[in-house]
Structures are given as C-alpha cells and as structure tokens.
Design a protein around this motif. Sequence first.
Motif, PDB file in Angstrom:
ATOM      1  N   GLN A   1     -12.924  12.364  -1.299  1.00  0.00           N
ATOM      2  CA  GLN A   1     -13.101  13.781  -1.654  1.00  0.00           C
ATOM      3  C   GLN A   1     -13.438  14.583  -0.399  1.00  0.00           C
ATOM      4  O   GLN A   1     -13.992  14.056   0.566  1.00  0.00           O
ATOM      5  N   ARG A   2     -13.092  15.856  -0.435  1.00  0.00           N
ATOM      6  CA  ARG A   2     -13.468  16.800   0.634  1.00  0.00           C
ATOM      7  C   ARG A   2     -13.218  16.168   2.008  1.00  0.00           C
ATOM      8  O   ARG A   2     -14.135  16.026   2.820  1.00  0.00           O
ATOM      9  N   THR A   3     -11.979  15.791   2.232  1.00  0.00           N
ATOM     10  CA  THR A   3     -11.655  15.068   3.463  1.00  0.00           C
ATOM     11  C   THR A   3     -12.081  15.840   4.702  1.00  0.00           C
ATOM     12  O   THR A   3     -12.059  17.082   4.743  1.00  0.00           O
ATOM     13  N   GLU A   4     -12.458  15.065   5.722  1.00  0.00           N
ATOM     14  CA  GLU A   4     -12.857  15.624   7.017  1.00  0.00           C
ATOM     15  C   GLU A   4     -11.946  15.035   8.094  1.00  0.00           C
ATOM     16  O   GLU A   4     -11.359  13.966   7.905  1.00  0.00           O
ATOM     17  N   ARG A   5     -11.872  15.725   9.232  1.00  0.00           N
ATOM     18  CA  ARG A   5     -10.995  15.252  10.307  1.00  0.00           C
ATOM     19  C   ARG A   5     -11.392  13.848  10.753  1.00  0.00           C
ATOM     20  O   ARG A   5     -10.557  13.032  11.119  1.00  0.00           O
ATOM     21  N   GLY A   6     -12.666  13.545  10.680  1.00  0.00           N
ATOM     22  CA  GLY A   6     -13.147  12.219  11.069  1.00  0.00           C
ATOM     23  C   GLY A   6     -12.725  11.112  10.132  1.00  0.00           C
ATOM     24  O   GLY A   6     -12.905   9.929  10.453  1.00  0.00           O
TER      25      GLY A   6
ATOM     26  N   GLY B   1     -10.818  19.172   3.626  1.00  0.00           N
ATOM     27  CA  GLY B   1     -11.348  19.652   2.363  1.00  0.00           C
ATOM     28  C   GLY B   1     -10.594  19.188   1.142  1.00  0.00           C
ATOM     29  O   GLY B   1     -11.089  19.312   0.011  1.00  0.00           O
ATOM     30  N   LYS B   2      -9.383  18.632   1.334  1.00  0.00           N
ATOM     31  CA  LYS B   2      -8.586  18.194   0.199  1.00  0.00           C
ATOM     32  C   LYS B   2      -9.025  16.803  -0.272  1.00  0.00           C
ATOM     33  O   LYS B   2      -9.720  16.069   0.412  1.00  0.00           O
ATOM     34  N   TYR B   3      -8.519  16.468  -1.466  1.00  0.00           N
ATOM     35  CA  TYR B   3      -8.791  15.162  -2.083  1.00  0.00           C
ATOM     36  C   TYR B   3      -7.562  14.269  -1.914  1.00  0.00           C
ATOM     37  O   TYR B   3      -6.434  14.733  -2.063  1.00  0.00           O
ATOM     38  N   VAL B   4      -7.782  12.998  -1.591  1.00  0.00           N
ATOM     39  CA  VAL B   4      -6.657  12.074  -1.455  1.00  0.00           C
ATOM     40  C   VAL B   4      -6.936  10.774  -2.207  1.00  0.00           C
ATOM     41  O   VAL B   4      -8.095  10.371  -2.378  1.00  0.00           O
ATOM     42  N   GLU B   5      -5.862  10.145  -2.637  1.00  0.00           N
ATOM     43  CA  GLU B   5      -5.935   8.832  -3.266  1.00  0.00           C
ATOM     44  C   GLU B   5      -4.987   7.885  -2.542  1.00  0.00           C
ATOM     45  O   GLU B   5      -3.827   8.226  -2.298  1.00  0.00           O
TER      46      GLU B   5
ATOM     47  N   PHE C   1     -16.517   8.902  -0.529  1.00  0.00           N
ATOM     48  CA  PHE C   1     -15.604   7.769  -0.679  1.00  0.00           C
ATOM     49  C   PHE C   1     -15.940   7.007  -1.954  1.00  0.00           C
ATOM     50  O   PHE C   1     -17.095   6.697  -2.224  1.00  0.00           O
ATOM     51  N   PHE C   2     -14.884   6.671  -2.701  1.00  0.00           N
ATOM     52  CA  PHE C   2     -15.068   5.941  -3.939  1.00  0.00           C
ATOM     53  C   PHE C   2     -13.830   5.098  -4.181  1.00  0.00           C
ATOM     54  O   PHE C   2     -12.728   5.485  -3.810  1.00  0.00           O
ATOM     55  N   ALA C   3     -13.997   3.933  -4.749  1.00  0.00           N
ATOM     56  CA  ALA C   3     -12.841   3.084  -5.036  1.00  0.00           C
ATOM     57  C   ALA C   3     -12.974   2.496  -6.426  1.00  0.00           C
ATOM     58  O   ALA C   3     -14.080   2.235  -6.901  1.00  0.00           O
ATOM     59  N   VAL C   4     -11.844   2.297  -7.078  1.00  0.00           N
ATOM     60  CA  VAL C   4     -11.815   1.724  -8.418  1.00  0.00           C
ATOM     61  C   VAL C   4     -10.762   0.633  -8.500  1.00  0.00           C
ATOM     62  O   VAL C   4      -9.797   0.616  -7.730  1.00  0.00           O
ATOM     63  N   ARG C   5     -10.965  -0.238  -9.486  1.00  0.00           N
ATOM     64  CA  ARG C   5      -9.999  -1.311  -9.758  1.00  0.00           C
ATOM     65  C   ARG C   5     -10.093  -1.610 -11.250  1.00  0.00           C
ATOM     66  O   ARG C   5     -10.578  -2.664 -11.649  1.00  0.00           O
ATOM     67  N   PRO C   6      -9.655  -0.685 -12.068  1.00  0.00           N
ATOM     68  CA  PRO C   6      -9.950  -0.712 -13.509  1.00  0.00           C
ATOM     69  C   PRO C   6      -9.450  -1.932 -14.273  1.00  0.00           C
ATOM     70  O   PRO C   6     -10.079  -2.338 -15.257  1.00  0.00           O
ATOM     71  N   GLU C   7      -8.345  -2.524 -13.860  1.00  0.00           N
ATOM     72  CA  GLU C   7      -7.808  -3.655 -14.601  1.00  0.00           C
ATOM     73  C   GLU C   7      -7.824  -4.936 -13.782  1.00  0.00           C
ATOM     74  O   GLU C   7      -7.181  -5.923 -14.151  1.00  0.00           O
TER      75      GLU C   7
ATOM     76  N   GLN D   1       0.839  -1.185   0.000  1.00  0.00           N
ATOM     77  CA  GLN D   1       0.000   0.000   0.000  1.00  0.00           C
ATOM     78  C   GLN D   1       0.880   1.242   0.000  1.00  0.00           C
ATOM     79  O   GLN D   1       1.891   1.298   0.705  1.00  0.00           O
ATOM     80  N   THR D   2       0.471   2.203  -0.794  1.00  0.00           N
ATOM     81  CA  THR D   2       1.199   3.472  -0.831  1.00  0.00           C
ATOM     82  C   THR D   2       0.217   4.636  -0.832  1.00  0.00           C
ATOM     83  O   THR D   2      -0.893   4.519  -1.371  1.00  0.00           O
ATOM     84  N   PRO D   3       0.582   5.770  -0.203  1.00  0.00           N
ATOM     85  CA  PRO D   3       1.764   5.904   0.647  1.00  0.00           C
ATOM     86  C   PRO D   3       1.561   5.206   1.985  1.00  0.00           C
ATOM     87  O   PRO D   3       0.453   4.804   2.299  1.00  0.00           O
ATOM     88  N   SER D   4       2.598   5.099   2.774  1.00  0.00           N
ATOM     89  CA  SER D   4       2.435   4.513   4.110  1.00  0.00           C
ATOM     90  C   SER D   4       1.800   5.525   5.054  1.00  0.00           C
ATOM     91  O   SER D   4       1.090   5.149   5.990  1.00  0.00           O
ATOM     92  N   ASN D   5       2.090   6.780   4.817  1.00  0.00           N
ATOM     93  CA  ASN D   5       1.505   7.869   5.592  1.00  0.00           C
ATOM     94  C   ASN D   5       1.068   8.982   4.660  1.00  0.00           C
ATOM     95  O   ASN D   5       1.748   9.282   3.675  1.00  0.00           O
ATOM     96  N   LYS D   6      -0.078   9.584   4.986  1.00  0.00           N
ATOM     97  CA  LYS D   6      -0.561  10.712   4.203  1.00  0.00           C
ATOM     98  C   LYS D   6      -1.156  11.736   5.151  1.00  0.00           C
ATOM     99  O   LYS D   6      -2.061  11.421   5.926  1.00  0.00           O
TER     100      LYS D   6
END
Lengths: 117, 112
Positions: free
Chosen positions: A80-85, A16-20, A65-71, A6-11
């Motif tokens: 999206q729009r991350t919250e402290r929780g 409010g920001k978007y993360v993957e 929250f959304f997840a993909v596995r295209p291949e 899994q990457t990254p190990s820490n984020k």
Amino acid sequence: GAGVSQTPSNKVTEKGKYVELRCDPISGHTALYWYRQSLGQGPEFLIYFQGTGAADDSGLPNDRFFAVRPEGSVSTLKIQRTERGDSAVYLCASSLYVGASGYNEQFFGPGTRLTVL
Amino acid sequence: QQQVKQSPQSLIVQKGGISIINCAYENTAFDYFPWYQQFPGKGPALLIAIRPDVSEKKEGRFTISFNKSAKQFSLHIMDSQPGDSATYFCAGEGAGSYQLTFGKGTKLSVIP
C-alpha cells in the motif's frame, strides 16, 4: 515440471499507489517465501508461509506490506501507499516442508521488478 | 547488521582457472550454508550446500570449504567456464528458521 512463476514480470507504478504481486509456487510445495532484492544486494527475507498461514513475517519492513495465501497455493504480496524506496525485485520461492529438523531447497521464481516513480 | 559478509564483490577469472569466493557469518545459530547462482533476469538457483558437521563438500567442479571455528566458508569453482559467469550468493539458515540470510553477492566473469 513448471517452476515458480511470478506475475507481472515488471510493474511500474506511481508513488502512493497500491500494487499486488502474484506468486504461483511449484505444485505440491507447502512452504512459500517472499524476498526482496535491491540493486547490487542479496535477497532479503520478507515472509514465510507454511500452508495458508504466515509462519514468520518478521522481515516485512512496515505495515504497508502484507501477504496472503488463502488456499495454501498461490500467494499475493500487497504493498500500500508505495514509496520510491520500495523499488526492487520481489522474489518468491517455494519448497517442500520437512519440519524443523531438516532443510529443503528453496526454488526461486524469476521475480517481479517493481519500479515506483 | 550484516550477518553474512561476502567477498570479493566482483571477480574476473581466465577460462580454465579457479574461482574462489569467500563468506564469513556472524550468527552462530546458522547450521545450513547454501550457495546460489543467479543469472541476469532470473531467480537464484541452488548450486551446492553444506552443513557444519563436514569441512568440505564437492559436487563436480564446485567445492565448498567450511571452517566452523573461524565462521567462514568458501566456494571454489575449478576449471571455470564462460558459462559460469553469473552472480553468486552465499547464505546461512538456522534450524527451524526457514529464512535464508544472503551475502551481497559476487559477480563472476570468466573470460575466454
């Protein structure tokens, strides 16, 4: 052989920001799972993929929250729009698929620790 | 609704002693009960698992006891070692669901 990675190990991100978050399953494993583990709790199921399709997304907390596995291999969990929780360790697991009548060991990765400031 | 209740929350055992962790489940659709071991900074790893058609399963120093009528199961670690110090999670899974429902975990410390 290589386990689930899994990457990254820490984020660390701001509210409010978007993360993957990325998961590389064990080669040959067709089933992939995402779990979320809050401090002092057991992992909580988020979503399960069989191949490329999400077979069960009943654990996703909301539409941010959304997840993909295209291949049918690597998967990305998107928030999206991350919250402290949302701060938690996000775990990915993979397993061989044996069908509805059987059970397969789920092999977990080390997780991505997400911190939302 | 917490479907798997685990106790104790933490446990301190002397080296060579027996560690016992208990779980109770509510969902009667569960028919697969694994125990996972997690070390700090690592993902959970399967330790041992049981199906409800047997009352006990033993693998080395680890034994699961299962009581279907009481909807309870437990993990026994014999001759506990400092290397067993970790967090242990019980879980349940229903046929065809693929979701593991975990307990809250037990932090085991084995002291020399």
